[in-house]
Scaffold this motif. Structure first.
Motif, short mmCIF file in Angstrom:
data_model
loop_
_atom_site.label_atom_id
_atom_site.label_comp_id
_atom_site.label_asym_id
_atom_site.label_seq_id
_atom_site.Cartn_x
_atom_site.Cartn_y
_atom_site.Cartn_z
N GLY A 45 1.82 -7.09 4.10
CA GLY A 45 0.92 -8.08 4.68
C GLY A 45 1.43 -9.51 4.62
O GLY A 45 0.66 -10.45 4.76
N LEU A 46 2.74 -9.69 4.42
CA LEU A 46 3.29 -11.04 4.29
C LEU A 46 3.71 -11.65 5.63
O LEU A 46 3.72 -12.87 5.77
N ILE A 47 4.07 -10.81 6.59
CA ILE A 47 4.49 -11.32 7.90
C ILE A 47 3.79 -10.54 9.00
O ILE A 47 3.28 -9.44 8.78
N GLU A 48 3.80 -11.13 10.19
CA GLU A 48 3.27 -10.48 11.38
C GLU A 48 4.43 -10.13 12.29
O GLU A 48 5.36 -10.92 12.45
N ILE A 49 4.35 -8.95 12.90
CA ILE A 49 5.39 -8.55 13.84
C ILE A 49 4.74 -8.11 15.15
O ILE A 49 3.57 -7.75 15.18
N ASP A 50 5.51 -8.18 16.21
CA ASP A 50 5.08 -7.71 17.52
C ASP A 50 5.99 -6.55 17.89
O ASP A 50 7.14 -6.76 18.28
N LYS A 51 5.51 -5.34 17.72
CA LYS A 51 6.35 -4.16 17.95
C LYS A 51 6.71 -3.98 19.42
O LYS A 51 7.75 -3.43 19.73
N CYS A 52 5.87 -4.47 20.32
CA CYS A 52 6.16 -4.33 21.75
C CYS A 52 7.41 -5.10 22.14
O CYS A 52 8.20 -4.64 22.95
N TYR A 53 7.57 -6.29 21.59
CA TYR A 53 8.71 -7.13 21.95
C TYR A 53 9.75 -7.20 20.85
O TYR A 53 10.71 -7.95 20.94
N ASN A 54 9.54 -6.41 19.76
CA ASN A 54 10.48 -6.36 18.66
C ASN A 54 10.75 -7.74 18.08
O ASN A 54 11.89 -8.14 17.88
N LYS A 55 9.68 -8.50 17.87
CA LYS A 55 9.81 -9.85 17.32
C LYS A 55 9.06 -9.97 16.01
O LYS A 55 8.03 -9.34 15.81
N ILE A 56 9.60 -10.79 15.14
CA ILE A 56 8.92 -11.16 13.91
C ILE A 56 8.20 -12.47 14.24
O ILE A 56 8.85 -13.48 14.52
N LEU A 57 6.88 -12.44 14.24
CA LEU A 57 6.12 -13.59 14.69
C LEU A 57 6.06 -14.69 13.64
O LEU A 57 5.91 -15.85 13.99
N GLY A 58 6.15 -14.35 12.40
CA GLY A 58 6.13 -15.37 11.36
C GLY A 58 5.32 -14.93 10.17
O GLY A 58 4.90 -13.79 10.05
N VAL A 59 5.11 -15.86 9.27
CA VAL A 59 4.36 -15.61 8.04
C VAL A 59 2.89 -15.45 8.40
O VAL A 59 2.35 -16.21 9.18
N LYS A 60 2.26 -14.46 7.84
CA LYS A 60 0.87 -14.17 8.13
C LYS A 60 -0.01 -15.36 7.75
O LYS A 60 0.12 -15.91 6.66
N GLY A 61 -0.83 -15.79 8.68
CA GLY A 61 -1.75 -16.88 8.41
C GLY A 61 -1.24 -18.25 8.81
O GLY A 61 -1.96 -19.22 8.76
N GLU A 62 0.03 -18.36 9.21
CA GLU A 62 0.58 -19.64 9.65
C GLU A 62 0.71 -19.63 11.16
O GLU A 62 0.94 -18.60 11.78
#
Length: 65
Positions: A45-62
């Motif tokens: 639960g530390l980061i958010e990812i977008d599996k559709c575009y294979n991207k790491i969106l950033g730190v969760k909550g920022e």
């Protein structure tokens, strides 16, 4: 554990969505190791990812670009 901290800090400092290939260039680590770390950070639960575009969106909550 040190590699996980390094990858997390790069994601946090980036301020924009990243792909595993970008993390590969920034860290010098191999793609499979980075993917395992990213998956573990996401599961914890530390980061958010977008599996559709294979991207790491950033730190969760920022807010990232």
């Amino acid at each position: 554990m040190e590699k996980e901290k390094m990858v997390f800090q790069i994601i946090k400092d980036a301020g924009k969505p990243l792909k595993v290939g970008e993390l590969e260039r920034l860290t010098g680590m191999d793609r499979n190791s980075i993917q395992k770390i990213v998956n573990e950070l996401h599961i914890n639960g530390l980061i958010e990812i977008d599996k559709c575009y294979n991207k790491i969106l950033g730190v969760k909550g920022e807010q990232n670009g």
